[in-house]
Write a protein that holds these residues in place. Structure first.
Motif, PDB file in Angstrom:
ATOM      1  N   ALA A   4       7.451  -3.279  23.120  1.00 34.94           N
ATOM      2  CA  ALA A   4       8.642  -2.970  22.332  1.00 34.94           C
ATOM      3  C   ALA A   4       8.346  -3.182  20.864  1.00 34.94           C
ATOM      4  CB  ALA A   4       9.799  -3.869  22.770  1.00 34.94           C
ATOM      5  N   SER A   5       8.995  -2.405  20.029  1.00 32.29           N
ATOM      6  CA  SER A   5       8.840  -2.607  18.588  1.00 32.29           C
ATOM      7  C   SER A   5       9.515  -3.910  18.197  1.00 32.29           C
ATOM      8  CB  SER A   5       9.448  -1.440  17.808  1.00 32.29           C
ATOM      9  OG  SER A   5      10.852  -1.479  17.920  1.00 32.29           O
ATOM     10  N   LEU A   6       9.178  -4.398  16.999  1.00 35.95           N
ATOM     11  CA  LEU A   6       9.758  -5.643  16.515  1.00 35.95           C
ATOM     12  C   LEU A   6      11.275  -5.579  16.503  1.00 35.95           C
ATOM     13  CD1 LEU A   6       9.389  -8.450  15.305  1.00 35.95           C
ATOM     14  CD2 LEU A   6       9.229  -7.381  13.066  1.00 35.95           C
ATOM     15  N   SER A   7      11.842  -4.450  16.073  1.00 40.56           N
ATOM     16  CA  SER A   7      13.295  -4.350  15.994  1.00 40.56           C
ATOM     17  C   SER A   7      13.938  -4.349  17.376  1.00 40.56           C
ATOM     18  CB  SER A   7      13.717  -3.110  15.207  1.00 40.56           C
ATOM     19  OG  SER A   7      13.266  -1.946  15.854  1.00 40.56           O
ATOM     20  N   GLN A   8      13.205  -3.929  18.409  1.00 36.18           N
ATOM     21  CA  GLN A   8      13.745  -3.970  19.761  1.00 36.18           C
ATOM     22  C   GLN A   8      13.647  -5.374  20.340  1.00 36.18           C
ATOM     23  OE1 GLN A   8      11.236  -0.897  21.367  1.00 36.18           O
ATOM     24  NE2 GLN A   8      12.902   0.582  21.388  1.00 36.18           N
ATOM     25  N   MET A   9      12.649  -6.138  19.914  1.00 39.41           N
ATOM     26  CA  MET A   9      12.445  -7.480  20.443  1.00 39.41           C
ATOM     27  C   MET A   9      13.355  -8.501  19.777  1.00 39.41           C
ATOM     28  SD  MET A   9       8.272  -7.413  20.855  1.00 39.41           S
ATOM     29  CE  MET A   9       8.169  -8.919  19.973  1.00 39.41           C
ATOM     30  N   THR A  10      13.780  -8.225  18.585  1.00 41.57           N
ATOM     31  CA  THR A  10      14.636  -9.151  17.864  1.00 41.57           C
ATOM     32  C   THR A  10      15.914  -8.433  17.456  1.00 41.57           C
ATOM     33  OG1 THR A  10      13.594  -8.592  15.775  1.00 41.57           O
ATOM     34  CG2 THR A  10      12.685 -10.484  16.940  1.00 41.57           C
ATOM     35  N   ASN A  11      16.891  -9.165  17.015  1.00 37.05           N
ATOM     36  CA  ASN A  11      18.149  -8.577  16.581  1.00 37.05           C
ATOM     37  C   ASN A  11      18.095  -8.277  15.094  1.00 37.05           C
ATOM     38  OD1 ASN A  11      19.454  -8.716  19.114  1.00 37.05           O
ATOM     39  ND2 ASN A  11      19.809 -10.896  18.815  1.00 37.05           N
ATOM     40  N   ILE A  12      17.389  -7.221  14.718  1.00 40.81           N
ATOM     41  CA  ILE A  12      17.295  -6.838  13.311  1.00 40.81           C
ATOM     42  C   ILE A  12      18.577  -6.103  12.941  1.00 40.81           C
ATOM     43  CG2 ILE A  12      16.034  -5.507  11.577  1.00 40.81           C
ATOM     44  CD1 ILE A  12      14.489  -7.913  12.633  1.00 40.81           C
ATOM     45  N   TYR A  13      19.350  -6.722  12.098  1.00 38.53           N
ATOM     46  CA  TYR A  13      20.625  -6.144  11.672  1.00 38.53           C
ATOM     47  C   TYR A  13      20.396  -4.995  10.696  1.00 38.53           C
ATOM     48  CZ  TYR A  13      25.146  -5.870   9.316  1.00 38.53           C
ATOM     49  OH  TYR A  13      26.318  -5.419   8.760  1.00 38.53           O
ATOM     50  N   GLU A  14      19.511  -5.211   9.702  1.00 35.65           N
ATOM     51  CA  GLU A  14      19.179  -4.164   8.745  1.00 35.65           C
ATOM     52  C   GLU A  14      17.956  -4.581   7.932  1.00 35.65           C
ATOM     53  OE1 GLU A  14      21.761  -3.568   5.206  1.00 35.65           O
ATOM     54  OE2 GLU A  14      22.887  -5.283   5.938  1.00 35.65           O
ATOM     55  N   GLU A  15      17.420  -3.625   7.193  1.00 35.14           N
ATOM     56  CA  GLU A  15      16.342  -3.915   6.255  1.00 35.14           C
ATOM     57  C   GLU A  15      16.958  -4.086   4.879  1.00 35.14           C
ATOM     58  OE1 GLU A  15      13.179  -1.068   6.336  1.00 35.14           O
ATOM     59  OE2 GLU A  15      12.645  -1.556   8.400  1.00 35.14           O
ATOM     60  N   SER A  60      22.701 -14.783  16.076  1.00 37.18           N
ATOM     61  CA  SER A  60      21.371 -14.323  16.492  1.00 37.18           C
ATOM     62  C   SER A  60      20.834 -13.172  15.644  1.00 37.18           C
ATOM     63  CB  SER A  60      21.417 -13.887  17.959  1.00 37.18           C
ATOM     64  OG  SER A  60      22.310 -12.800  18.111  1.00 37.18           O
ATOM     65  N   LEU A  61      21.601 -12.697  14.679  1.00 39.21           N
ATOM     66  CA  LEU A  61      21.137 -11.589  13.853  1.00 39.21           C
ATOM     67  C   LEU A  61      20.048 -12.027  12.876  1.00 39.21           C
ATOM     68  CD1 LEU A  61      24.450  -9.737  12.936  1.00 39.21           C
ATOM     69  CD2 LEU A  61      22.781  -9.144  14.698  1.00 39.21           C
ATOM     70  N   GLN A  62      19.197 -11.060  12.522  1.00 37.63           N
ATOM     71  CA  GLN A  62      18.131 -11.274  11.550  1.00 37.63           C
ATOM     72  C   GLN A  62      18.022 -10.021  10.692  1.00 37.63           C
ATOM     73  OE1 GLN A  62      14.439 -12.857  13.328  1.00 37.63           O
ATOM     74  NE2 GLN A  62      15.528 -12.834  15.258  1.00 37.63           N
ATOM     75  N   ILE A  63      17.486 -10.183   9.494  1.00 42.62           N
ATOM     76  CA  ILE A  63      17.196  -9.021   8.662  1.00 42.62           C
ATOM     77  C   ILE A  63      15.704  -8.971   8.391  1.00 42.62           C
ATOM     78  CG2 ILE A  63      19.460  -8.791   7.551  1.00 42.62           C
ATOM     79  CD1 ILE A  63      18.267 -10.280   5.104  1.00 42.62           C
ATOM     80  N   LYS A  64      15.221  -7.765   8.157  1.00 45.55           N
ATOM     81  CA  LYS A  64      13.833  -7.583   7.728  1.00 45.55           C
ATOM     82  C   LYS A  64      13.862  -7.477   6.214  1.00 45.55           C
ATOM     83  CE  LYS A  64       9.833  -4.565   8.146  1.00 45.55           C
ATOM     84  NZ  LYS A  64       8.816  -5.522   8.527  1.00 45.55           N
ATOM     85  N   VAL A  65      13.139  -8.358   5.545  1.00 48.70           N
ATOM     86  CA  VAL A  65      13.096  -8.389   4.083  1.00 48.70           C
ATOM     87  C   VAL A  65      11.958  -7.473   3.628  1.00 48.70           C
ATOM     88  CG1 VAL A  65      12.851  -9.842   2.045  1.00 48.70           C
ATOM     89  CG2 VAL A  65      13.973 -10.749   4.105  1.00 48.70           C
ATOM     90  N   VAL A  66      12.313  -6.511   2.778  1.00 42.92           N
ATOM     91  CA  VAL A  66      11.331  -5.559   2.275  1.00 42.92           C
ATOM     92  C   VAL A  66      10.887  -6.031   0.895  1.00 42.92           C
ATOM     93  CG1 VAL A  66      10.927  -3.151   1.663  1.00 42.92           C
ATOM     94  CG2 VAL A  66      12.459  -3.714   3.567  1.00 42.92           C
ATOM     95  N   TYR A  67       9.584  -6.331   0.766  1.00 41.81           N
ATOM     96  CA  TYR A  67       9.041  -6.810  -0.507  1.00 41.81           C
ATOM     97  C   TYR A  67       7.551  -6.558  -0.550  1.00 41.81           C
ATOM     98  CZ  TYR A  67       7.258 -10.976   1.937  1.00 41.81           C
ATOM     99  OH  TYR A  67       6.584 -11.831   2.776  1.00 41.81           O
ATOM    100  N   ASP A  68       6.975  -6.658  -1.729  1.00 39.60           N
ATOM    101  CA  ASP A  68       5.541  -6.448  -1.915  1.00 39.60           C
ATOM    102  C   ASP A  68       4.806  -7.743  -1.564  1.00 39.60           C
ATOM    103  OD1 ASP A  68       2.952  -5.936  -2.722  1.00 39.60           O
ATOM    104  OD2 ASP A  68       3.522  -5.069  -4.659  1.00 39.60           O
ATOM    105  N   LYS A  69       4.264  -7.793  -0.375  1.00 38.55           N
ATOM    106  CA  LYS A  69       3.598  -9.015   0.097  1.00 38.55           C
ATOM    107  C   LYS A  69       2.400  -9.396  -0.763  1.00 38.55           C
ATOM    108  CE  LYS A  69       5.013  -8.633   4.912  1.00 38.55           C
ATOM    109  NZ  LYS A  69       5.854  -7.469   4.923  1.00 38.55           N
TER     110      LYS A  69
END
Length: 87
Positions: A4-15, A60-69
């Motif tokens: 499963a993709s990361l978003s399917q495995m976790t509760n990614i609310y939004e980016e 249980s929600l999480q967000i994916k933070v978009v940034y220049d690593k």
């Protein structure tokens, strides 16, 4: 095997772009409002380690933070100084 993709495995609310998050300088934590009323949080240290998932403290929600690593890895290598990277 099915992976499963990361978003399917976790509760990614939004980016969310890091620039859209608020920063608490004293605590060195970025935060963003969660629909449950609490906050998604991620520390500056976590960002420097390449972490890009910010959990909510209450649900249980999480967000994916978009940034220049690369900018944060560069900062953690050379100290907590502001780094400007030309695009």
């Amino acid at each position: 095997f099915f992976f499963a993709s990361l978003s399917q495995m976790t509760n990614i609310y939004e980016e969310v772009k890091l620039s859209e998050m608020d920063f608490n300088e004293q605590e060195q934590i970025y935060y963003y409002n969660c629909p449950c009323g609490d906050l998604f949080t991620i520390s500056l240290e976590e960002l420097m380690q390449g972490v890009d998932i910010a959990p909510c403290n209450s649900c249980s929600l999480q967000i994916k933070v978009v940034y220049d690593k690369q900018v944060f890895v560069h900062q953690s290598t050379f100290g907590n100084t502001a780094v400007t990277v030309d695009a």
